[in-house]
Write a protein that holds these residues in place. Structure first.
Motif, PDB file in Angstrom:
ATOM      1  N   GLU A  99       0.795  -1.199   0.002  1.00 25.49           N
ATOM      2  CA  GLU A  99      -0.028   0.045  -0.141  1.00 25.49           C
ATOM      3  C   GLU A  99       0.930   1.144   0.125  1.00 25.49           C
ATOM      4  O   GLU A  99       0.421   2.145  -0.718  1.00 25.49           O
ATOM      5  CB  GLU A  99      -0.910   0.009   1.330  1.00 25.49           C
ATOM      6  N   ILE A 100       2.090   1.411   0.878  1.00 25.29           N
ATOM      7  CA  ILE A 100       2.946   2.315   0.808  1.00 25.29           C
ATOM      8  C   ILE A 100       3.418   2.747  -0.633  1.00 25.29           C
ATOM      9  O   ILE A 100       3.594   3.831  -1.280  1.00 25.29           O
ATOM     10  CB  ILE A 100       4.023   2.228   1.809  1.00 25.29           C
ATOM     11  N   LEU A 101       4.040   1.555  -1.069  1.00 25.89           N
ATOM     12  CA  LEU A 101       4.432   1.570  -2.567  1.00 25.89           C
ATOM     13  C   LEU A 101       3.501   2.212  -3.533  1.00 25.89           C
ATOM     14  O   LEU A 101       3.906   3.023  -4.383  1.00 25.89           O
ATOM     15  CB  LEU A 101       5.102   0.364  -3.112  1.00 25.89           C
ATOM     16  N   SER A 102       2.234   1.668  -3.431  1.00 27.89           N
ATOM     17  CA  SER A 102       1.327   2.190  -4.312  1.00 27.89           C
ATOM     18  C   SER A 102       0.964   3.844  -4.184  1.00 27.89           C
ATOM     19  O   SER A 102       0.844   4.537  -5.007  1.00 27.89           O
ATOM     20  CB  SER A 102       0.022   1.536  -4.157  1.00 27.89           C
ATOM     21  N   ALA A 103       0.830   4.232  -2.684  1.00 26.21           N
ATOM     22  CA  ALA A 103       0.503   5.665  -2.559  1.00 26.21           C
ATOM     23  C   ALA A 103       1.739   6.649  -2.988  1.00 26.21           C
ATOM     24  O   ALA A 103       1.624   7.524  -3.259  1.00 26.21           O
ATOM     25  CB  ALA A 103       0.420   5.615  -0.864  1.00 26.21           C
ATOM     26  N   LEU A 104       2.952   5.998  -2.914  1.00 27.09           N
ATOM     27  CA  LEU A 104       4.209   6.668  -3.308  1.00 27.09           C
ATOM     28  C   LEU A 104       3.992   6.879  -4.802  1.00 27.09           C
ATOM     29  O   LEU A 104       4.450   8.015  -5.228  1.00 27.09           O
ATOM     30  CB  LEU A 104       5.568   6.112  -2.703  1.00 27.09           C
ATOM     31  N   GLN A 105       3.984   5.707  -5.577  1.00 24.79           N
ATOM     32  CA  GLN A 105       3.843   5.755  -6.987  1.00 24.79           C
ATOM     33  C   GLN A 105       3.028   6.765  -7.383  1.00 24.79           C
ATOM     34  O   GLN A 105       3.067   7.855  -8.268  1.00 24.79           O
ATOM     35  CB  GLN A 105       3.310   4.737  -7.395  1.00 24.79           C
ATOM     36  N   TYR A 106       1.569   7.029  -6.740  1.00 23.93           N
ATOM     37  CA  TYR A 106       0.785   7.863  -7.108  1.00 23.93           C
ATOM     38  C   TYR A 106       1.025   9.401  -6.905  1.00 23.93           C
ATOM     39  O   TYR A 106       0.997  10.221  -7.533  1.00 23.93           O
ATOM     40  CB  TYR A 106      -0.637   7.628  -6.312  1.00 23.93           C
ATOM     41  N   ALA A 107       1.641   9.525  -5.690  1.00 22.56           N
ATOM     42  CA  ALA A 107       2.144  10.984  -5.338  1.00 22.56           C
ATOM     43  C   ALA A 107       2.948  11.335  -6.155  1.00 22.56           C
ATOM     44  O   ALA A 107       2.967  12.495  -6.321  1.00 22.56           O
ATOM     45  CB  ALA A 107       2.556  10.941  -3.650  1.00 22.56           C
ATOM     46  N   ILE A 108       4.079  10.805  -6.293  1.00 24.60           N
ATOM     47  CA  ILE A 108       5.291  11.033  -7.382  1.00 24.60           C
ATOM     48  C   ILE A 108       4.486  11.224  -8.716  1.00 24.60           C
ATOM     49  O   ILE A 108       4.885  12.348  -9.382  1.00 24.60           O
ATOM     50  CB  ILE A 108       6.178   9.994  -7.459  1.00 24.60           C
ATOM     51  N   SER A 109       3.562  10.386  -9.249  1.00 25.26           N
ATOM     52  CA  SER A 109       3.146  10.610 -10.686  1.00 25.26           C
ATOM     53  C   SER A 109       2.495  11.817 -10.559  1.00 25.26           C
ATOM     54  O   SER A 109       1.974  12.652 -11.672  1.00 25.26           O
ATOM     55  CB  SER A 109       2.219   9.400 -11.053  1.00 25.26           C
ATOM     56  N   GLN A 110       1.850  12.508  -9.554  1.00 28.35           N
ATOM     57  CA  GLN A 110       1.152  13.491  -9.500  1.00 28.35           C
ATOM     58  C   GLN A 110       1.701  14.767  -9.002  1.00 28.35           C
ATOM     59  O   GLN A 110       1.156  16.334  -8.792  1.00 28.35           O
ATOM     60  CB  GLN A 110      -0.139  13.462  -8.507  1.00 28.35           C
ATOM     61  N   GLY A 111       3.183  14.629  -8.876  1.00 33.25           N
ATOM     62  CA  GLY A 111       4.006  15.832  -8.566  1.00 33.25           C
ATOM     63  C   GLY A 111       3.794  16.315  -6.848  1.00 33.25           C
ATOM     64  O   GLY A 111       4.296  17.397  -6.645  1.00 33.25           O
ATOM     65  N   LEU A 112       3.447  15.369  -6.197  1.00 35.76           N
ATOM     66  CA  LEU A 112       3.058  15.779  -4.807  1.00 35.76           C
ATOM     67  C   LEU A 112       4.506  15.350  -4.072  1.00 35.76           C
ATOM     68  O   LEU A 112       5.400  14.780  -4.491  1.00 35.76           O
ATOM     69  CB  LEU A 112       1.969  14.951  -4.337  1.00 35.76           C
ATOM     70  N   SER A 113       4.562  15.968  -2.848  1.00 35.94           N
ATOM     71  CA  SER A 113       5.769  15.619  -1.713  1.00 35.94           C
ATOM     72  C   SER A 113       5.204  14.937  -0.602  1.00 35.94           C
ATOM     73  O   SER A 113       6.134  14.953   0.123  1.00 35.94           O
ATOM     74  CB  SER A 113       6.335  17.161  -1.720  1.00 35.94           C
ATOM     75  N   GLU A 114       4.157  14.576  -0.694  1.00 36.33           N
ATOM     76  CA  GLU A 114       3.524  13.505   0.561  1.00 36.33           C
ATOM     77  C   GLU A 114       2.745  12.597  -0.239  1.00 36.33           C
ATOM     78  O   GLU A 114       1.706  12.833  -0.894  1.00 36.33           O
ATOM     79  CB  GLU A 114       3.051  14.464   1.508  1.00 36.33           C
ATOM     80  N   ALA A 115       2.796  11.508   0.699  1.00 41.02           N
ATOM     81  CA  ALA A 115       1.865  10.401   0.106  1.00 41.02           C
ATOM     82  C   ALA A 115       1.143   9.997   1.277  1.00 41.02           C
ATOM     83  O   ALA A 115       1.649   9.290   2.176  1.00 41.02           O
ATOM     84  CB  ALA A 115       2.788   9.301  -0.325  1.00 41.02           C
ATOM     85  N   PRO A 116      -0.267  10.236   1.442  1.00 41.23           N
ATOM     86  CA  PRO A 116      -1.082   9.779   2.492  1.00 41.23           C
ATOM     87  C   PRO A 116      -1.490   8.284   2.378  1.00 41.23           C
ATOM     88  O   PRO A 116      -1.867   7.846   1.252  1.00 41.23           O
ATOM     89  CB  PRO A 116      -2.323  10.709   2.730  1.00 41.23           C
ATOM     90  N   VAL A 117      -1.161   7.185   3.296  1.00 37.37           N
ATOM     91  CA  VAL A 117      -1.632   6.114   2.983  1.00 37.37           C
ATOM     92  C   VAL A 117      -2.662   5.682   3.818  1.00 37.37           C
ATOM     93  O   VAL A 117      -2.398   5.483   5.389  1.00 37.37           O
ATOM     94  CB  VAL A 117      -0.238   5.116   3.143  1.00 37.37           C
ATOM     95  N   ASP A 118      -3.661   5.474   3.196  1.00 41.30           N
ATOM     96  CA  ASP A 118      -4.747   4.927   3.945  1.00 41.30           C
ATOM     97  C   ASP A 118      -4.885   3.457   4.352  1.00 41.30           C
ATOM     98  O   ASP A 118      -4.988   2.578   3.381  1.00 41.30           O
ATOM     99  CB  ASP A 118      -6.273   5.118   3.145  1.00 41.30           C
ATOM    100  N   LEU A 119      -4.610   3.316   5.721  1.00 39.69           N
ATOM    101  CA  LEU A 119      -4.595   1.975   6.180  1.00 39.69           C
ATOM    102  C   LEU A 119      -5.895   1.691   6.917  1.00 39.69           C
ATOM    103  O   LEU A 119      -5.783   0.717   7.803  1.00 39.69           O
ATOM    104  CB  LEU A 119      -3.401   1.947   6.895  1.00 39.69           C
ATOM    105  N   GLY A 120      -6.977   2.113   6.843  1.00 36.50           N
ATOM    106  CA  GLY A 120      -8.138   1.774   7.524  1.00 36.50           C
ATOM    107  C   GLY A 120      -8.789   0.687   7.365  1.00 36.50           C
ATOM    108  O   GLY A 120      -9.540  -0.056   8.200  1.00 36.50           O
ATOM    109  N   GLY A 121      -8.351  -0.190   6.108  1.00 37.44           N
ATOM    110  CA  GLY A 121      -8.893  -1.465   5.944  1.00 37.44           C
ATOM    111  C   GLY A 121      -8.199  -2.290   6.765  1.00 37.44           C
ATOM    112  O   GLY A 121      -8.528  -3.669   6.629  1.00 37.44           O
ATOM    113  N   PHE A 122      -6.930  -2.224   7.537  1.00 37.97           N
ATOM    114  CA  PHE A 122      -6.355  -2.978   8.113  1.00 37.97           C
ATOM    115  C   PHE A 122      -7.022  -2.870   9.505  1.00 37.97           C
ATOM    116  O   PHE A 122      -7.244  -1.874  10.029  1.00 37.97           O
ATOM    117  CB  PHE A 122      -4.956  -2.896   8.296  1.00 37.97           C
ATOM    118  N   SER A 123      -6.624  -3.841  10.722  1.00 32.27           N
ATOM    119  CA  SER A 123      -7.184  -3.930  12.014  1.00 32.27           C
ATOM    120  C   SER A 123      -6.235  -3.427  12.880  1.00 32.27           C
ATOM    121  O   SER A 123      -5.978  -3.747  13.972  1.00 32.27           O
ATOM    122  CB  SER A 123      -7.619  -5.057  12.430  1.00 32.27           C
TER     123      SER A 123
END
Length: 143
Positions: free
Chosen positions: A76-100
């Motif tokens: 999930e972290i890698l996916s969030a980083l990939q998205y943030a980088i592709s959008q030119g962002l400098s922060e990647a929020p990683v939603d981990l609400g699906g985990f307990s």
């Protein structure tokens, strides 16, 4: 395992054997013990348990689940980083609400992130939690 336990030959692709052998090394057990542990865990998870497992076995199965959770969170972290980088962002929020994560005690929580935190730090990322639901990964500051 005792010598009275039933035996049978098992064929598997060499790549799978290598992966299971590596897991066995990490768990500090034999290839046979690793395969048996995985089958027991699978049977307990997917079947209808009729016997109460020993507490030691329950701890072992829970530790395996935490390692699997850690691998899924890393993905999930890698996916969030990939998205943030592709959008030119400098922060990647990683939603981990699906985990307990809320249900884990502090030791269990740290166990899940035992390898993730050092990897992020070594790569130069900052990180911060929003409760236990969102991990914010920051890469705005140069090292």
């Amino acid at each position: 395992m005792s010598r009275e336990d039933s035996q049978f030959k098992l064929r598997m692709p060499p790549e799978l054997r290598e992966k299971i052998e590596e897991s066995a090394k990490l768990a500090k057990r034999s290839l046979n013990a690793e395969i048996v542990a995985r089958l027991e865990e699978s049977q307990f998870r997917t079947g209808k348990p009729t016997e109460l497992p020993q507490a030691s076995k329950a701890r072992e199965m829970a530790a395996v689940s935490r390692r699997k959770m850690a691998a899924a969170i890393r993905s999930e972290i890698l996916s969030a980083l990939q998205y943030a980088i592709s959008q030119g962002l400098s922060e990647a929020p990683v939603d981990l609400g699906g985990f307990s994560l809320d249900e884990l005690n502090e030791h269990e929580f740290e166990d899940v992130f035992l390898e993730i935190y050092p990897e992020l730090t070594a790569a130069g990322y900052g990180y911060e939690w929003d409760k236990r639901h969102t991990l914010h990964i920051d890469f705005s500051s140069p090292e």
